[in-house]
Design a protein around this motif. Structure first.
Motif, PDB file in Angstrom:
ATOM      1  N   ALA A   1       5.020  20.017  -1.182  1.00  0.00           N
ATOM      2  CA  ALA A   1       5.446  20.053   0.214  1.00  0.00           C
ATOM      3  C   ALA A   1       4.337  19.546   1.137  1.00  0.00           C
ATOM      4  O   ALA A   1       4.610  18.851   2.124  1.00  0.00           O
ATOM      5  N   ARG A   2       3.090  19.881   0.808  1.00  0.00           N
ATOM      6  CA  ARG A   2       1.978  19.404   1.634  1.00  0.00           C
ATOM      7  C   ARG A   2       1.850  17.884   1.558  1.00  0.00           C
ATOM      8  O   ARG A   2       1.616  17.223   2.578  1.00  0.00           O
ATOM      9  N   LEU A   3       2.025  17.339   0.379  1.00  0.00           N
ATOM     10  CA  LEU A   3       1.955  15.879   0.249  1.00  0.00           C
ATOM     11  C   LEU A   3       3.140  15.209   0.940  1.00  0.00           C
ATOM     12  O   LEU A   3       2.984  14.172   1.596  1.00  0.00           O
ATOM     13  N   ALA A   4       4.325  15.786   0.795  1.00  0.00           N
ATOM     14  CA  ALA A   4       5.514  15.218   1.442  1.00  0.00           C
ATOM     15  C   ALA A   4       5.362  15.187   2.953  1.00  0.00           C
ATOM     16  O   ALA A   4       5.858  14.270   3.618  1.00  0.00           O
ATOM     17  N   ALA A   5       4.657  16.173   3.496  1.00  0.00           N
ATOM     18  CA  ALA A   5       4.494  16.266   4.950  1.00  0.00           C
ATOM     19  C   ALA A   5       3.634  15.149   5.520  1.00  0.00           C
ATOM     20  O   ALA A   5       3.623  14.945   6.742  1.00  0.00           O
ATOM     21  N   TRP A   6       2.925  14.425   4.678  1.00  0.00           N
ATOM     22  CA  TRP A   6       2.163  13.272   5.172  1.00  0.00           C
ATOM     23  C   TRP A   6       3.100  12.220   5.774  1.00  0.00           C
ATOM     24  O   TRP A   6       2.759  11.542   6.727  1.00  0.00           O
ATOM     25  N   SER A   7       4.290  12.069   5.181  1.00  0.00           N
ATOM     26  CA  SER A   7       5.237  11.036   5.601  1.00  0.00           C
ATOM     27  C   SER A   7       6.094  11.532   6.763  1.00  0.00           C
ATOM     28  O   SER A   7       6.459  12.712   6.827  1.00  0.00           O
ATOM     29  N   VAL A   8       6.446  10.607   7.650  1.00  0.00           N
ATOM     30  CA  VAL A   8       7.346  10.969   8.750  1.00  0.00           C
ATOM     31  C   VAL A   8       8.730  11.338   8.224  1.00  0.00           C
ATOM     32  O   VAL A   8       9.505  11.996   8.921  1.00  0.00           O
TER      33      VAL A   8
ATOM     34  N   GLY B   1       5.301   5.903   6.476  1.00  0.00           N
ATOM     35  CA  GLY B   1       4.743   6.335   7.760  1.00  0.00           C
ATOM     36  C   GLY B   1       3.782   7.500   7.631  1.00  0.00           C
ATOM     37  O   GLY B   1       3.708   8.359   8.530  1.00  0.00           O
ATOM     38  N   SER B   2       3.026   7.527   6.553  1.00  0.00           N
ATOM     39  CA  SER B   2       2.078   8.645   6.367  1.00  0.00           C
ATOM     40  C   SER B   2       0.977   8.607   7.430  1.00  0.00           C
ATOM     41  O   SER B   2       0.391   7.573   7.715  1.00  0.00           O
ATOM     42  N   HIS B   3       0.734   9.768   8.040  1.00  0.00           N
ATOM     43  CA  HIS B   3      -0.350   9.957   9.015  1.00  0.00           C
ATOM     44  C   HIS B   3      -0.312   8.921  10.138  1.00  0.00           C
ATOM     45  O   HIS B   3      -1.342   8.386  10.524  1.00  0.00           O
ATOM     46  N   LEU B   4       0.868   8.652  10.663  1.00  0.00           N
ATOM     47  CA  LEU B   4       0.954   7.748  11.811  1.00  0.00           C
ATOM     48  C   LEU B   4       0.325   8.412  13.041  1.00  0.00           C
ATOM     49  O   LEU B   4       0.406   9.634  13.202  1.00  0.00           O
TER      50      LEU B   4
ATOM     51  N   GLY C   1       7.168   9.385  -1.775  1.00  0.00           N
ATOM     52  CA  GLY C   1       7.768   8.110  -2.102  1.00  0.00           C
ATOM     53  C   GLY C   1       8.320   8.126  -3.519  1.00  0.00           C
ATOM     54  O   GLY C   1       7.961   8.973  -4.340  1.00  0.00           O
ATOM     55  N   ARG C   2       9.199   7.197  -3.788  1.00  0.00           N
ATOM     56  CA  ARG C   2       9.756   7.013  -5.128  1.00  0.00           C
ATOM     57  C   ARG C   2       9.379   5.617  -5.619  1.00  0.00           C
ATOM     58  O   ARG C   2       9.224   4.694  -4.800  1.00  0.00           O
TER      59      ARG C   2
ATOM     60  N   SER D   1       0.823  -1.211   0.000  1.00  0.00           N
ATOM     61  CA  SER D   1       0.000   0.000   0.000  1.00  0.00           C
ATOM     62  C   SER D   1       0.855   1.258   0.000  1.00  0.00           C
ATOM     63  O   SER D   1       1.245   1.756   1.066  1.00  0.00           O
ATOM     64  N   PRO D   2       1.143   1.810  -1.177  1.00  0.00           N
ATOM     65  CA  PRO D   2       1.900   3.070  -1.226  1.00  0.00           C
ATOM     66  C   PRO D   2       1.054   4.252  -0.774  1.00  0.00           C
ATOM     67  O   PRO D   2      -0.186   4.217  -0.824  1.00  0.00           O
ATOM     68  N   GLY D   3       1.744   5.315  -0.367  1.00  0.00           N
ATOM     69  CA  GLY D   3       1.107   6.606  -0.167  1.00  0.00           C
ATOM     70  C   GLY D   3       1.330   7.442  -1.410  1.00  0.00           C
ATOM     71  O   GLY D   3       1.264   6.937  -2.532  1.00  0.00           O
TER      72      GLY D   3
END
Length: 254
Positions: free
Chosen positions: A209-216, A251-254, A221-222, A189-191
């Protein structure tokens, strides 16, 4: 390491993005890879060129999914290409990556959007697997590409999220069904990943930047991030893992 030497893999939706990354990594690991694409021949050719440059082996198969004869057409080409290479119709790894997106909140959903998303993302996947089981060797691997939208509420794409939820349920049931044959079935399950599918959502530096901030890890992702997980699940090292949905969202939205 040649961990997939002697194996044959079919990767759907492999001409671009995550699918291309997966096809390249499996080929790098030694597998003969069938690169499925729906219509973008130039992109599929680029994937083949990249695999060839890496020293891998691959060929392309074209088939539109979500239509009545799409699955049989895909396998007819697949088997034909294998025969031309002196190979039988059997194979070892099926990666169900092909899918389409469709941003729509509940009040924006149309019957046409609903039917199209489920036809490609869910219905075709069921019959791709059903047909694959005639040729998939015992001890093989089925890997389904799902989405973190099954864990994180994402009302912006409600129907897309539903199709991936169905995929996860299918993964669980199929793992139990195929255990007697030693076939493992797992989902990844990718983000948010740096692909064409997400290009509109990251059209500006601020949006990205907003999307990147989802991840810890504060980045998108690549394709290689996802490809490495799939390659592990395709290998013998994952033999004791089945029926699982592996979060690959950084680790998006942990």
């Amino acid at each position: 390491m040649d961990t997939l030497g002697g194996k044959t893999a079919l990767v759907t939706g492999a001409s671009r993005g995550i699918g291309r990354g997966i096809a390249r990594r499996l080929a790098q690991k030694g597998a003969l890879v069938a690169v499925h694409y729906g219509g973008n021949e130039a992109a599929a050719r680029e994937t083949l060129d990249l695999i060839d440059r890496d020293g891998g082996r691959a060929f392309a198969v074209r088939a539109e999914l979500g239509v009545s004869d799409g699955v049989e057409g895909l396998y007819a080409q697949f088997e034909g290409e294998l025969a031309e290479r002196g190979e039988g119709p059997e194979f070892d790894i099926l990666v169900n990556n092909a899918g389409i997106s469709g941003s729509a909140r509940i009040h924006e959903v149309t019957p046409e959007l609903f039917d199209r998303l489920f036809a490609v993302n869910t219905r075709s996947l069921v019959f791709l697997v059903q047909r694959a089981l005639k040729n998939l060797r015992d001890g093989g691997r089925i890997i389904n590409v799902s989405s973190a939208a099954t864990r994180i509420a994402y009302p912006e794409s409600v129907v897309y999220s539903m199709t991936k939820g169905a995929l996860n349920t299918f993964t669980l049931a199929l793992a139990k069904e195929l255990g007697e044959r030693g076939i493992t079935v797992n989902a990844v399950s990718p983000g948010f990943v740096e692909t064409d599918m997400n290009a509109a959502r990251r059209a500006t530096p601020e949006a990205e930047a907003r999307l990147a901030a989802w991840s810890v890890f504060n980045r998108l992702g690549r394709p290689t991030d996802i490809a490495d997980i799939v390659a592990f699940l395709a290998s013998d090292a994952s033999r004791w893992i089945t029926g699982q949905c592996i979060d690959a969202s950084g680790g998006s939205h942990l």
